[in-house]
Design an enzyme around this catalytic site. Structure first.
Site, PDB file in Angstrom:
ATOM      1  N   PRO A 174       0.819  -1.210   0.000  1.00  0.00           N
ATOM      2  CA  PRO A 174       0.000   0.000   0.000  1.00  0.00           C
ATOM      3  C   PRO A 174       0.860   1.270   0.000  1.00  0.00           C
ATOM      4  O   PRO A 174       1.879   1.342   0.682  1.00  0.00           O
ATOM      5  CB  PRO A 174      -0.788  -0.104   1.312  1.00  0.00           C
ATOM      6  CG  PRO A 174       0.021  -0.999   2.181  1.00  0.00           C
ATOM      7  CD  PRO A 174       0.843  -1.899   1.297  1.00  0.00           C
ATOM      8  N   GLY A 175       0.437   2.233  -0.799  1.00  0.00           N
ATOM      9  CA  GLY A 175       1.105   3.534  -0.811  1.00  0.00           C
ATOM     10  C   GLY A 175       0.108   4.579  -0.337  1.00  0.00           C
ATOM     11  O   GLY A 175       0.097   5.004   0.825  1.00  0.00           O
TER      12      GLY A 175
ATOM     13  N   ARG B 199      -1.111  16.261  -9.502  1.00  0.00           N
ATOM     14  CA  ARG B 199      -2.253  15.373  -9.726  1.00  0.00           C
ATOM     15  C   ARG B 199      -3.456  16.058 -10.397  1.00  0.00           C
ATOM     16  O   ARG B 199      -4.042  15.488 -11.298  1.00  0.00           O
ATOM     17  CB  ARG B 199      -2.686  14.698  -8.412  1.00  0.00           C
ATOM     18  CG  ARG B 199      -1.547  13.922  -7.731  1.00  0.00           C
ATOM     19  CD  ARG B 199      -2.009  13.052  -6.573  1.00  0.00           C
ATOM     20  NE  ARG B 199      -2.764  11.932  -7.062  1.00  0.00           N
ATOM     21  CZ  ARG B 199      -4.081  11.836  -6.983  1.00  0.00           C
ATOM     22  NH1 ARG B 199      -4.784  12.777  -6.398  1.00  0.00           N
ATOM     23  NH2 ARG B 199      -4.696  10.800  -7.483  1.00  0.00           N
TER      24      ARG B 199
ATOM     25  N   TYR C 136      -4.227  14.193 -13.932  1.00  0.00           N
ATOM     26  CA  TYR C 136      -5.339  13.232 -13.855  1.00  0.00           C
ATOM     27  C   TYR C 136      -6.677  13.925 -13.694  1.00  0.00           C
ATOM     28  O   TYR C 136      -7.698  13.261 -13.532  1.00  0.00           O
ATOM     29  CB  TYR C 136      -5.183  12.296 -12.646  1.00  0.00           C
ATOM     30  CG  TYR C 136      -3.818  11.687 -12.450  1.00  0.00           C
ATOM     31  CD1 TYR C 136      -3.267  10.851 -13.409  1.00  0.00           C
ATOM     32  CD2 TYR C 136      -3.097  11.924 -11.286  1.00  0.00           C
ATOM     33  CE1 TYR C 136      -2.016  10.292 -13.217  1.00  0.00           C
ATOM     34  CE2 TYR C 136      -1.851  11.357 -11.089  1.00  0.00           C
ATOM     35  CZ  TYR C 136      -1.315  10.553 -12.054  1.00  0.00           C
ATOM     36  OH  TYR C 136      -0.091  10.001 -11.856  1.00  0.00           O
TER      37      TYR C 136
ATOM     38  N   CYS D  91       3.557  29.029 -16.112  1.00  0.00           N
ATOM     39  CA  CYS D  91       3.051  29.527 -17.402  1.00  0.00           C
ATOM     40  C   CYS D  91       2.431  28.412 -18.236  1.00  0.00           C
ATOM     41  O   CYS D  91       2.895  28.106 -19.325  1.00  0.00           O
ATOM     42  CB  CYS D  91       4.194  30.169 -18.164  1.00  0.00           C
ATOM     43  SG  CYS D  91       5.556  29.009 -18.352  1.00  0.00           S
TER      44      CYS D  91
END
Ligand code: LLP
Length: 421
Positions: free
Chosen positions: A279-280, A317, A321, A348
């Protein structure tokens, strides 16, 4: 606007605290942006996972790709965890943090010869191979070092983890693992190699998975596979489930970890194998926040923008995503009305945003905002694009805090670059 409040990040007198420390007191001393983690969260989540699986032999290998801060790694080492590394760099850190080699496993679809050598020389518990060619390379390198390398083979169980396509890894079309069609012949071939010990079977079907079903489906497939392997004279001692357990970023309802145990322990018990997990995110995501300061507020047409001093370089993220991270003020003020705004950084790129069309209470220049659930794949994916300094990392333990990584400075970022022309 909705306010996220937990025992790790909660409000006292309208001020956000991490455990017993006011967030503002930290950023007053260190500036913004800054990553702040709760030490207690790491321990609580680790123990929750271990407790759910107490009826079966199991080891957790913290997926350090989600957060590779040396002190975060050390916290997991102190808890008795193992560690999953995905590169020579992560292996180096794991050893630096004091992990015993027999608590380290190495993943990676493209390990270099140098990384394989480093892993074998350091006698890590095992490498997880992802192709027949790689298995032969590991065997050759082990032979040249006069050693036997323990390996697990990553099988792609072809299940749909129903998560973002970029973080789904267990479908036949993904680059990871070997296909279950070829798996038997590859396991048989690997079991005959002299400098390889075939120890286990491995999978990782994706990340941020919020239902038990894909895990159950994959384990059922692999359990059948273990039985077929045994009929073919090949035994494995462990089944590595990979990582992927999802967490709450917004309104997801991730399954309690005990439900995963109920679904898979009966299947695994029949096989008489040890269970490994990597698990992370489960262990780190809601351990951390990223604190930013409002630089400017403006309206372009009828659209509100809040320009903050953190960016995609600190938390990638949302940009790549479209991930949701809740954002809320560090100091609550009931008199401030809610508005809808894009919360954007100074880089930018139009893709440099933390949130789009977000309901948030009206901000002023100088206000502090807390970007929630930023402990996993936050600092770990940060960059220096636009020559921005990566933020400091702070771990809070009760009413104390530790600056476990300082803000980079311009000299650091030069490293050994020299003018040569
Ligand atoms: N084991 C292996 C072999 C993995 O590839 C991963 C994650 C994990 C374990 C840990 O997965 P977790 O428990 O954290 O879901 N950057 C993306 C996530 C990429 C995950 C890559 N592999 C994100 O920010 O959502």
């Amino acid at each position: 606007m909705q306010i996220f409040d937990s025992e790790y990040f909660g409000y006292k007198n309208n001020e956000l605290y991490c455990e017993g420390v006011s967030v503002k007191s930290i950023t007053d001393a260190l500036g913004t942006p800054a990553y702040i983690y709760s030490k207690k969260f790491f321990g609580d989540k680790y123990n929750e996972f271990k407790d759910a699986f107490k009826n079966v032999n199991n080891t957790l290998f913290f997926a350090t790709k989600s957060n590779f801060n040396l002190n975060v790694i050390k916290i997991f080492s102190n808890l008795g965890s193992g560690i999953d590394v995905n590169s020579g760099g992560e292996l180096f850190r794991a050893l630096k943090a004091g992990f015993q080699p027999d608590k380290i496993i190495m993943s990676g679809v493209g390990k270099t010869d140098e990384e394989i050598k480093l892993a074998i020389e350091n006698n890590i518990l095992m490498l997880k191979a992802e192709s027949l060619e790689e298995i032969h390379v590991i065997d050759e390198i082990a032979r040249s070092l006069n050693k036997t390398a323990s390996i697990a083979i990553r099988v792609n169980p072809d299940v749909d983890a129903k998560t973002h396509p970029y973080i789904s890894t267990g479908l036949a079309e993904n680059k990871f693992g070997i296909s279950s069609k070829e798996a038997i012949s590859i396991f048989v071939e690997a079991s005959k190699l002299k400098n390889i010990k075939l120890a286990g079977i491995d999978m990782h079907i994706g990340s941020q998975i919020v239902s038990v079903e894909p895990f159950k489906e994959a384990v059922e497939k692999l359990a059948q596979f273990v039985l077929t392997l045994r009929e073919n004279g090949v035994n494995v001692e462990h089944l590595d489930m990979g990582g992927g357990v999802g967490v709450r970023y917004k309104d997801e309802n991730p399954f309690p970890i005990s439900q995963l145990a109920e679904a898979i322990v009966p299947i695994v018990k029949k096989l008489n194998v040890d269970l490994f997990f990597e698990p992370g995110r489960f262990l780190t995501a809601n351990a951390g926040v990223l604190i930013a300061k409002v630089l400017y507020t403006k309206q372009n047409g009828n659209k509100n923008f809040i320009v903050v001093d953190t960016a995609m370089t600190d938390l990638l993220r949302p940009s790549i995503y479209g991930a949701y991270h809740h954002i809320q003020p560090v100091s609550l003020n009931a008199e401030r009305k809610d508005i809808i705004a894009d919360i954007v950084g100074p880089v930018c790129e139009s893709g440099d945003f933390l949130a789009k069309k977000r309901e948030i209470s009206k901000c002023k220049r100088g206000d502090l905002l807390s970007v929630m659930s930023a402990g996993a794949y936050g600092m770990a994916m940060a960059s220096n694009y636009n020559m921005r300094r990566r933020p400091p990392e702070i771990i809070v333990d009760g009413d104390k805090y530790f600056v476990v990584r300082s803000r980079e400075n311009y000299e650091h970022m030069l490293f050994d670059e020299k003018i040569m022309l």
